[in-house]
Write an enzyme that holds these catalytic residues in place. Structure first.
Site, mmCIF file in Angstrom:
data_model
loop_
_atom_site.group_PDB
_atom_site.id
_atom_site.type_symbol
_atom_site.label_atom_id
_atom_site.label_comp_id
_atom_site.label_asym_id
_atom_site.label_seq_id
_atom_site.Cartn_x
_atom_site.Cartn_y
_atom_site.Cartn_z
ATOM 1 N N LYS A 157 0.835 -1.216 0.000
ATOM 2 C CA LYS A 157 0.000 0.000 0.000
ATOM 3 C C LYS A 157 0.867 1.261 0.000
ATOM 4 C CE LYS A 157 -1.170 1.549 4.135
ATOM 5 N NZ LYS A 157 -1.125 2.828 4.838
ATOM 6 N N ASN A 158 1.907 1.277 0.842
ATOM 7 C CA ASN A 158 2.684 2.508 1.003
ATOM 8 C C ASN A 158 3.619 2.780 -0.173
ATOM 9 O OD1 ASN A 158 1.343 2.968 3.331
ATOM 10 N ND2 ASN A 158 3.010 2.384 4.706
ATOM 11 N N CYS B 128 -4.133 12.862 14.133
ATOM 12 C CA CYS B 128 -4.205 11.458 13.732
ATOM 13 C C CYS B 128 -4.071 10.606 14.976
ATOM 14 C CB CYS B 128 -3.066 11.201 12.751
ATOM 15 S SG CYS B 128 -2.841 9.511 12.312
ATOM 16 N N ARG C 43 1.131 14.514 13.195
ATOM 17 C CA ARG C 43 1.782 14.212 11.911
ATOM 18 C C ARG C 43 1.854 15.484 11.081
ATOM 19 N NH1 ARG C 43 -0.573 8.669 9.570
ATOM 20 N NH2 ARG C 43 1.293 8.806 8.261
ATOM 21 N N ASP D 17 5.423 0.415 11.736
ATOM 22 C CA ASP D 17 4.161 -0.201 11.306
ATOM 23 C C ASP D 17 4.037 -1.654 11.748
ATOM 24 O OD1 ASP D 17 3.449 2.197 10.204
ATOM 25 O OD2 ASP D 17 4.076 1.684 8.177
ATOM 26 N N ARG E 3 -8.125 -0.667 5.297
ATOM 27 C CA ARG E 3 -7.382 0.473 4.730
ATOM 28 C C ARG E 3 -6.050 0.017 4.163
ATOM 29 N NH1 ARG E 3 -6.727 5.728 8.084
ATOM 30 N NH2 ARG E 3 -5.541 6.046 6.176
#
Ligand code: EPU
Length: 435
Positions: free
Chosen positions: A38-39, A132, A137, A323, A415
Site C-alpha cells: 500500500k505505502n 491522527c 503528523r 508499522d 485500509r
C-alpha cells in the site's frame, strides 16, 4: 474542479458496524501470497500525475486507501480504472489542482499529490491533514522541501495552497525530529523530476517504498540516483512518459503474517516476502527464537513455542518499522520474560496498550517505551482497534487468546490489508466476520 471517471472500482465491504469474532487458533500452516505494498502504491499513483501519457501499475492492493487515492485522481480530472490489481491511469491534460477535505481527512497520504501538482500544474490546494490517532503528523518537511525548489505556500481556510512558476533544483534537507520523512522524500523527489537543474535531497528516507517510487519514476524517464541511501540526486527533465510498473510486495503484511505464525506456532511460507526489506524484523524474530528461512522467492517461518522476550526500538528503515510495533507488542505480550518496545518514529503510537491489557496482557507505558511482561495466556474480550496496525495486533492477539475475542475497528484493517483475515483463515485461523 473537473471530474472524470474510468470504469467503476469495486467498493470495499466493511462498514464501522462490522466486527470480527476470533477464536483460539491452532498452528498456521501453508502458503500465503503477499500483496502489493500500500505505502508504495499510494505515492506511485500520485506519480502518474507527472505525465499526460497513460500509466499501468500492477500488483496494486485492493485496500480502502488505494480506493481513496483513485477518488482523488478522479477529482483532479484523471481517468482511472482498477481491476485484479491492475490500475490504469489516463491523466490526459487534466486541469484539477485540489485534493478536498473529505478525501484528505480519510487518508493523510493524499498529501503526496502536492509535489506532482506543483511541478506539473504550478498550483496545488491540498486540505491540511489534521490530527491522527497515532500522534501528531505535521507536514513541515514536505513544505520545506518544496519551498527549497521555489514553491510558495499559504494556509487558507484549512487548505495548504501552493504555487510555483517553474520549480528549480536545489539542496533539500529532510531530517526532522523523528528522522526523515517517507512521503516528504516522495513529494520532493517527484517535484524534482520536472524541475530545472539538479536537486539533492539530504537525509532522504531510505524505505523500500521510496526506492520503488524512484524505480517507477526512472522507468518514466526521470534521472534519479542514490535512492535507498540518505542522499538522492535528481536531475530534472522536461517531460516524463507513462509508467509501467509492478509494486513491491508489502513488507508490513509479510511481517504481520510472520508475527501471526510466531504467536500461534506453525509453518508458513510467505511467497513474495523479501528478506532484504525485512532485515530488522527477521533479526528480532530470530532473537525471539522464531526460525526464518530464506527461500528463492519466499520466506519460510516456523515457530514451535512461546517467543523469547526481546528489546525493540522502532526506527526509520533499515531499523525496525513502526508499522509492526503494535503486532510485535501483541507477540511480546505472550513472550517468555520482559520485553521493552521503544517507539522512535511516532512516540504516541500506543493506543493498543489499553486494549491488549483488557485481554490480560501486562503492559505499562513509560514515555515512548512500553514495558511488556509476558503472560502465559491472553483471554478473549471485546476490543477496539484504533488504527490499521493496532487492529492487526488485536486480531493476532485474539488468535492466541482463550475463548472468544470480538474485534471492532475492523474498517481500519481494510485500509491497508487486502485480505488479512481471509489469508489467516486459509492458513488455519478461526475468524468470522459479522455485521
Ligand atoms: N514528520 C514531521 N514533519 C513532516 C513529516 C513527518 O515531523 O513534515 C514526522 C512524523 O510526525 C513522524 C516522522 O516524521 O514522527 C516520520 O513520518 P513520515 O513522514 O515518514 O510518515 P509518512 O510518510 O506520513 C509513511 C507511511 C506510514 C509509516 C511512516 C513511517 C505511507 C502512506 N505511510 O507515513 O504508514 O508509519 O511512513 O514509516 O507511506 C501505516 O501504513 O500504517 C502507516 C502509518
Amino acid at each position: 474542479m473537473t471530474r472524470s471517471s474510468g470504469s467503476p472500482v469495486s467498493p470495499i465491504a466493511p462498514v464501522a458496524s462490522e466486527r470480527l469474532l476470533i477464536r483460539p487458533s491452532g498452528p498456521l500452516r501453508g502458503t500465503a501470497v503477499v500483496n502489493g505494498a500500500k505505502n508504495a502504491a499510494l505515492p506511485i499513483m500520485a506519480a502518474c500525475l507527472l505525465t499526460d501519457e497513460p500509466s499501468i501499475i500492477e500488483r496494486v492492493p485492493h485496500v480502502t486507501d488505494v480506493v481513496t487515492m483513485i477518488e482523488i485522481l478522479r477529482q483532479l480530472g484523471v481517468s482511472v480504472s482498477f481491476a485484479d490489481g491492475r490500475l490504469s491511469v489516463a491523466p490526459g491534460r487534466y486541469t484539477g489542482t485540489a485534493a478536498p477535505y473529505d478525501l484528505v481527512s480519510r487518508m493523510r497520504a493524499s498529501v503526496c499529490v502536492l509535489g506532482p501538482l506543483l511541478t506539473r500544474q504550478g498550483k496545488a490546494q491540498v486540505s491540511m491533514p489534521g490530527g491522527c490517532v497515532i500522534g501528531p503528523r505535521p507536514i513541515d518537511l514536505h513544505l520545506k522541501g518544496l519551498q527549497a525548489l521555489g514553491a510558495a505556500f499559504t494556509i487558507e481556510h484549512g487548505y495548504v495552497v501552493g504555487t510555483a512558476s517553474g520549480l528549480r533544483g536545489g539542496r533539500v534537507q529532510l531530517g526532522g525530529a523523528f528522522g526523515s520523512s517517507v512521503l516528504a522524500t516522495a513529494n520532493v523527489m517527484m517535484a524534482a523530476t520536472l524541475a530545472e537543474g539538479v536537486t539533492t535531497i539530504e537525509q532522504a528516507a531510505c524505505e523500500p517504498e521510496v526506492v520503488d517510487l524512484a524505480h517507477c519514476l526512472i522507468g518514466m524517464g526521470a534521472r534519479i540516483e542514490g535512492q535507498g541511501g540518505p542522499v538522492i540526486r535528481v536531475e530534472g527533465v522536461s517531460r516524463l512518459r507513462g509508467a509501467h510498473h509492478r509494486i513491491i510486495p508489502d513488507r508490513i503484511e509479510s511481517g504481520t503474517l510472520m508475527i501471526a505464525a510466531a504467536m500461534v506456532g506453525g509453518d508458513l511460507t510467505l511467497e513474495g516476502a523479501r528478506a532484504e526489506h525485512l532485515g530488522a524484523v527477521i533479526d528480532k524474530l530470530a532473537e525471539a527464537e522464531v526460525v526464518i528461512e530464506k527461500l528463492d522467492s519466499a520466506l519460510r517461518v516456523r515457530a514451535a513455542h512461546p517467543p523469547r522476550a526481546v528489546e525493540i526500538t522502532t526506527l526509520p528503515f533499515p531499523g525496525f518499522p513502526t508499522d509492526l510495533q503494535a503486532q510485535m507488542m501483541a507477540l511480546m505480550a505472550v513472550g517468555r520474560g520482559v520485553s521493552v518496545l521503544t517507539e522512535k518514529v511516532y512516540p504516541e503510537r500506543f493506543m493498543h496498550i489499553g486494549e491488549l491489557n483488557r485481554m490480560g496482557a501486562a503492559i505499562t507505558r513509560e514515555g515512548s517505551s512500553a514495558i511488556v511482561k509476558g503472560v502465559e495466556r491472553l483471554s478473549g474480550a471485546p476490543v477496539n482497534g484504533s488504527d490499521l496496525r493496532a487492529s492487526a495486533a488485536l486480531l493476532l492477539a485474539g488468535m492466541c487468546a482463550e475463548n472468544q475475542t470480538e474485534l471492532t475497528g475492523v474498517e481500519h484493517l481494510k485500509r491497508g490489508y487486502q485480505n488479512l483475515e481471509e489469508q489467516l483463515v486459509r492458513l488455519g485461523a478461526d475468524i468470522q466476520r459479522i455485521s
